[in-house]
Scaffold this motif. Structure first.
Motif, mmCIF file in Angstrom:
data_model
loop_
_atom_site.group_PDB
_atom_site.id
_atom_site.type_symbol
_atom_site.label_atom_id
_atom_site.label_comp_id
_atom_site.label_asym_id
_atom_site.label_seq_id
_atom_site.Cartn_x
_atom_site.Cartn_y
_atom_site.Cartn_z
ATOM 1 N N SER A 14 207.106 -16.802 100.834
ATOM 2 C CA SER A 14 207.923 -16.393 101.987
ATOM 3 C C SER A 14 207.445 -17.038 103.282
ATOM 4 O O SER A 14 208.049 -16.831 104.330
ATOM 5 C CB SER A 14 207.891 -14.864 102.131
ATOM 6 O OG SER A 14 206.570 -14.429 102.407
ATOM 7 N N SER A 15 206.350 -17.808 103.218
ATOM 8 C CA SER A 15 205.776 -18.341 104.457
ATOM 9 C C SER A 15 204.825 -19.497 104.159
ATOM 10 O O SER A 15 204.325 -19.626 103.043
ATOM 11 C CB SER A 15 204.999 -17.186 105.132
ATOM 12 O OG SER A 15 204.222 -17.662 106.199
ATOM 13 N N ARG A 37 206.362 -10.301 99.357
ATOM 14 C CA ARG A 37 206.921 -8.962 99.649
ATOM 15 C C ARG A 37 208.228 -9.053 100.428
ATOM 16 O O ARG A 37 209.120 -8.251 100.240
ATOM 17 C CB ARG A 37 205.909 -8.134 100.449
ATOM 18 C CG ARG A 37 204.680 -7.745 99.644
ATOM 19 C CD ARG A 37 203.588 -7.242 100.536
ATOM 20 N NE ARG A 37 203.208 -8.266 101.516
ATOM 21 C CZ ARG A 37 202.241 -8.133 102.412
ATOM 22 N NH1 ARG A 37 201.545 -7.028 102.464
ATOM 23 N NH2 ARG A 37 201.961 -9.112 103.251
ATOM 24 N N ARG A 38 208.373 -10.062 101.319
ATOM 25 C CA ARG A 38 209.552 -10.106 102.210
ATOM 26 C C ARG A 38 210.746 -10.761 101.511
ATOM 27 O O ARG A 38 210.898 -11.977 101.524
ATOM 28 C CB ARG A 38 209.185 -10.845 103.497
ATOM 29 C CG ARG A 38 208.272 -10.014 104.400
ATOM 30 C CD ARG A 38 207.729 -10.806 105.542
ATOM 31 N NE ARG A 38 206.731 -11.776 105.127
ATOM 32 C CZ ARG A 38 206.068 -12.586 105.958
ATOM 33 N NH1 ARG A 38 206.324 -12.531 107.238
ATOM 34 N NH2 ARG A 38 205.172 -13.431 105.498
ATOM 35 N N ASP A 63 204.533 -6.596 95.696
ATOM 36 C CA ASP A 63 203.283 -6.519 96.452
ATOM 37 C C ASP A 63 202.123 -6.789 95.495
ATOM 38 O O ASP A 63 201.708 -5.905 94.742
ATOM 39 C CB ASP A 63 203.149 -5.135 97.090
ATOM 40 C CG ASP A 63 201.898 -5.028 97.945
ATOM 41 O OD1 ASP A 63 201.044 -5.942 97.886
ATOM 42 O OD2 ASP A 63 201.779 -4.033 98.671
ATOM 43 N N LEU A 64 201.627 -8.021 95.508
ATOM 44 C CA LEU A 64 200.539 -8.403 94.590
ATOM 45 C C LEU A 64 199.184 -7.845 95.042
ATOM 46 O O LEU A 64 198.170 -8.107 94.411
ATOM 47 C CB LEU A 64 200.472 -9.924 94.446
ATOM 48 C CG LEU A 64 201.573 -10.539 93.567
ATOM 49 C CD1 LEU A 64 201.602 -12.061 93.723
ATOM 50 C CD2 LEU A 64 201.390 -10.169 92.102
ATOM 51 N N ASN A 90 199.357 -18.857 95.129
ATOM 52 C CA ASN A 90 199.148 -19.236 96.527
ATOM 53 C C ASN A 90 198.995 -18.030 97.459
ATOM 54 O O ASN A 90 198.311 -18.131 98.480
ATOM 55 C CB ASN A 90 200.344 -20.107 96.963
ATOM 56 C CG ASN A 90 200.481 -20.186 98.458
ATOM 57 O OD1 ASN A 90 199.716 -20.883 99.134
ATOM 58 N ND2 ASN A 90 201.442 -19.441 99.011
ATOM 59 N N TYR A 155 186.623 -12.593 102.430
ATOM 60 C CA TYR A 155 187.645 -13.640 102.226
ATOM 61 C C TYR A 155 187.004 -14.921 101.697
ATOM 62 O O TYR A 155 187.421 -15.466 100.660
ATOM 63 C CB TYR A 155 188.384 -13.913 103.542
ATOM 64 C CG TYR A 155 189.359 -15.068 103.438
ATOM 65 C CD1 TYR A 155 190.600 -14.903 102.828
ATOM 66 C CD2 TYR A 155 189.026 -16.338 103.937
ATOM 67 C CE1 TYR A 155 191.488 -15.971 102.715
ATOM 68 C CE2 TYR A 155 189.906 -17.404 103.835
ATOM 69 C CZ TYR A 155 191.135 -17.211 103.219
ATOM 70 O OH TYR A 155 191.999 -18.277 103.100
ATOM 71 N N THR A 190 200.160 -22.094 109.751
ATOM 72 C CA THR A 190 201.013 -21.111 109.064
ATOM 73 C C THR A 190 200.838 -19.767 109.783
ATOM 74 O O THR A 190 200.237 -19.713 110.855
ATOM 75 C CB THR A 190 200.563 -20.943 107.597
ATOM 76 O OG1 THR A 190 199.260 -20.331 107.589
ATOM 77 C CG2 THR A 190 200.482 -22.274 106.856
HETATM 78 N N1 LIG Z 1 196.529 -21.403 106.764
HETATM 79 C C1 LIG Z 1 195.249 -21.641 106.623
HETATM 80 O O1 LIG Z 1 194.569 -22.052 107.597
HETATM 81 C C2 LIG Z 1 194.588 -21.493 105.273
HETATM 82 C C3 LIG Z 1 193.312 -22.029 105.108
HETATM 83 C C4 LIG Z 1 192.679 -21.909 103.882
HETATM 84 C C5 LIG Z 1 193.330 -21.282 102.837
HETATM 85 N N2 LIG Z 1 194.577 -20.741 103.010
HETATM 86 C C6 LIG Z 1 195.195 -20.062 101.874
HETATM 87 O O2 LIG Z 1 196.487 -20.582 101.663
HETATM 88 C C7 LIG Z 1 197.279 -19.594 100.996
HETATM 89 C C8 LIG Z 1 198.626 -19.502 101.701
HETATM 90 O O3 LIG Z 1 198.418 -18.992 103.016
HETATM 91 P P1 LIG Z 1 199.267 -19.493 104.284
HETATM 92 O O4 LIG Z 1 198.342 -20.268 105.137
HETATM 93 O O5 LIG Z 1 200.525 -20.118 103.847
HETATM 94 O O6 LIG Z 1 199.489 -18.091 105.010
HETATM 95 P P2 LIG Z 1 200.830 -17.279 105.332
HETATM 96 O O7 LIG Z 1 201.785 -18.123 106.097
HETATM 97 O O8 LIG Z 1 200.366 -16.008 105.970
HETATM 98 O O9 LIG Z 1 201.443 -16.967 103.893
HETATM 99 C C9 LIG Z 1 200.845 -16.044 103.020
HETATM 100 C C10 LIG Z 1 201.803 -15.715 101.886
HETATM 101 O O10 LIG Z 1 201.178 -14.751 101.038
HETATM 102 C C11 LIG Z 1 202.071 -13.666 100.848
HETATM 103 N N3 LIG Z 1 201.384 -12.397 100.690
HETATM 104 C C12 LIG Z 1 200.494 -11.832 101.541
HETATM 105 N N4 LIG Z 1 200.132 -10.617 101.104
HETATM 106 C C13 LIG Z 1 200.832 -10.406 99.945
HETATM 107 C C14 LIG Z 1 200.903 -9.337 99.016
HETATM 108 N N5 LIG Z 1 200.188 -8.202 99.185
HETATM 109 N N6 LIG Z 1 201.708 -9.450 97.936
HETATM 110 C C15 LIG Z 1 202.447 -10.588 97.756
HETATM 111 N N7 LIG Z 1 202.409 -11.643 98.591
HETATM 112 C C16 LIG Z 1 201.621 -11.542 99.681
HETATM 113 C C17 LIG Z 1 202.928 -13.635 102.121
HETATM 114 O O11 LIG Z 1 204.189 -13.040 101.867
HETATM 115 P P3 LIG Z 1 204.656 -11.566 102.298
HETATM 116 O O12 LIG Z 1 203.956 -11.232 103.579
HETATM 117 O O13 LIG Z 1 206.142 -11.700 102.428
HETATM 118 O O14 LIG Z 1 204.263 -10.690 101.151
HETATM 119 C C18 LIG Z 1 203.098 -15.113 102.397
HETATM 120 O O15 LIG Z 1 204.178 -15.618 101.665
HETATM 121 C C19 LIG Z 1 196.462 -18.300 101.029
HETATM 122 O O16 LIG Z 1 195.869 -18.087 99.759
HETATM 123 C C20 LIG Z 1 195.398 -18.569 102.070
HETATM 124 O O17 LIG Z 1 194.217 -17.835 101.823
HETATM 125 C C21 LIG Z 1 195.217 -20.853 104.208
#
Ligand SMILES: NC(=O)c1ccc[n+]([C@@H]2O[C@H](COP(=O)([O-])OP(=O)(O)OC[C@H]3O[C@@H](n4cnc5c(N)ncnc54)[C@H](OP(=O)(O)O)[C@@H]3O)[C@@H](O)[C@H]2O)c1
Length: 262
Positions: A14-15, A37-38, A63-64, A90, A155, A190
């Motif tokens: 979703s993001s 979730r969204r 909700d995972l 992811n 984390y 993100t």
């Molecule tokens: N952005 C960074 O700087 C960064 C750096 C290192 C690693 N990462 C990793 O990259 C991955 C993707 O993150 P992102 O950067 O794309 O962040 P993001 O834009 O916040 O996206 C996170 C995604 O995870 C989903 N999510 C969160 N809680 C959830 C739940 N309880 N159940 C199901 N889905 C859930 C969210 O969807 P909903 O809220 O709709 O459920 C959203 O689609 C993550 O594993 C993060 O740890 C990101």
């Protein structure tokens, strides 16, 4: 790699990085199952991808962070006769705060999502992949997997688990037709920072990568048979170099760069 006739399941679609991964998989012709979730966002992305690429897309709002969700997701897909050829674990989040100040329920949800659900989904979808004789699994960790990060303690430790688990599994599966790869993004533009309550420092802001580039690197590594990839030269160099720096200094620097100090 042409993916027509294959189905990819993307969590966290979703993001951010999940949306970029879904778009790039659809552009290669893969059918998709999108989950997060969204539901409104999933449905909007599904419509966009059907129109742009003529692929089948279904959405499953879940909700995972709940222990029953991985089985529910499996039953909604493989259990209902929909083979999943590519699993992308992811979904994930972090919270930037001192450990004792994070409500336990929040930490428990994060551990469930980032570690337990990822592991259970890998286990459940891996077995039918092995039986069918083909499959790809991409687990998204972080450069936090390479160092302890103050104020992101659980984390970063959890991402070290994801990386070690994925690399070990990739080795176990050598000689089978299933490929497993770990993607370690660095700072990526993100919703992650907002969700974590993190204000980007000057350095973090300058180094942020686009989610599209991060996703491209991850998919190239997955289909290029890599077992682990750090996204981008800068972050690759950083993760390589920490082995030469005293551990206590690495921890201090990680806290400094991430912008929260004791
Ligand atoms: N952005 C960074 O700087 C960064 C750096 C290192 C690693 N990462 C990793 O990259 C991955 C993707 O993150 P992102 O950067 O794309 O962040 P993001 O834009 O916040 O996206 C996170 C995604 O995870 C989903 N999510 C969160 N809680 C959830 C739940 N309880 N159940 C199901 N889905 C859930 C969210 O969807 P909903 O809220 O709709 O459920 C959203 O689609 C993550 O594993 C993060 O740890 C990101």
């Amino acid at each position: 790699m042409e993916l027509r006739g294959r189905t990819a399941l993307v969590t966290g679609a979703s993001s951010g990085i999940g949306v970029a991964l879904a778009r790039q998989l659809a552009a290669r012709g893969a059918s998709l199952v999108l989950t997060a979730r969204r539901k409104d966002r999933l449905d909007a992305l599904a419509e966009e991808l059907r129109t742009a690429h003529g692929v089948d897309v279904t959405t499953v709002a879940l909700d995972l962070g709940r222990p029953t969700a991985p089985l529910a997701l499996y039953e909604a897909t493989e259990g209902a006769g929909q083979a999943v050829d590519i699993l992308v674990n992811n979904a994930g989040f972090g919270t930037q705060e001192r450990f004792d100040r994070i409500p336990w329920d929040k930490s428990a949800e994060q551990i469930q999502l980032n570690i337990v659900s990822l592991t259970e989904l890998t286990r459940r979808f891996l077995v039918p992949m092995l039986e069918r004789g083909r499959g790809h699994i991409l687990n998204v960790a972080s450069i936090g997997a390479y160092m302890p990060v103050p104020f992101f303690a659980t984390y970063a430790a959890g991402k070290a688990y994801v990386r070690n688990f994925t690399e070990a599994l990739a080795s176990e599966l050598a000689g089978t037709p299933v490929r497993v790869c770990c993607l370690c993004p660095g700072g990526t533009r993100t919703e992650f920072l907002d969700v974590a309550g993190q204000k980007a420092t000057w350095l973090v802001d300058r180094a942020l990568m686009s989610p599209e580039r991060c996703a491209r690197i991850g998919l190239r590594a997955l289909f290029g048979r890599r077992r682990n990839i750090v996204a981008g030269f800068l972050y690759s160099f950083l993760c390589w170099s920490v082995r030469f720096v005293p551990r206590r200094l690495v921890v201090w620097l990680a806290g400094l760069v991430m912008g929260k100090r004791a």
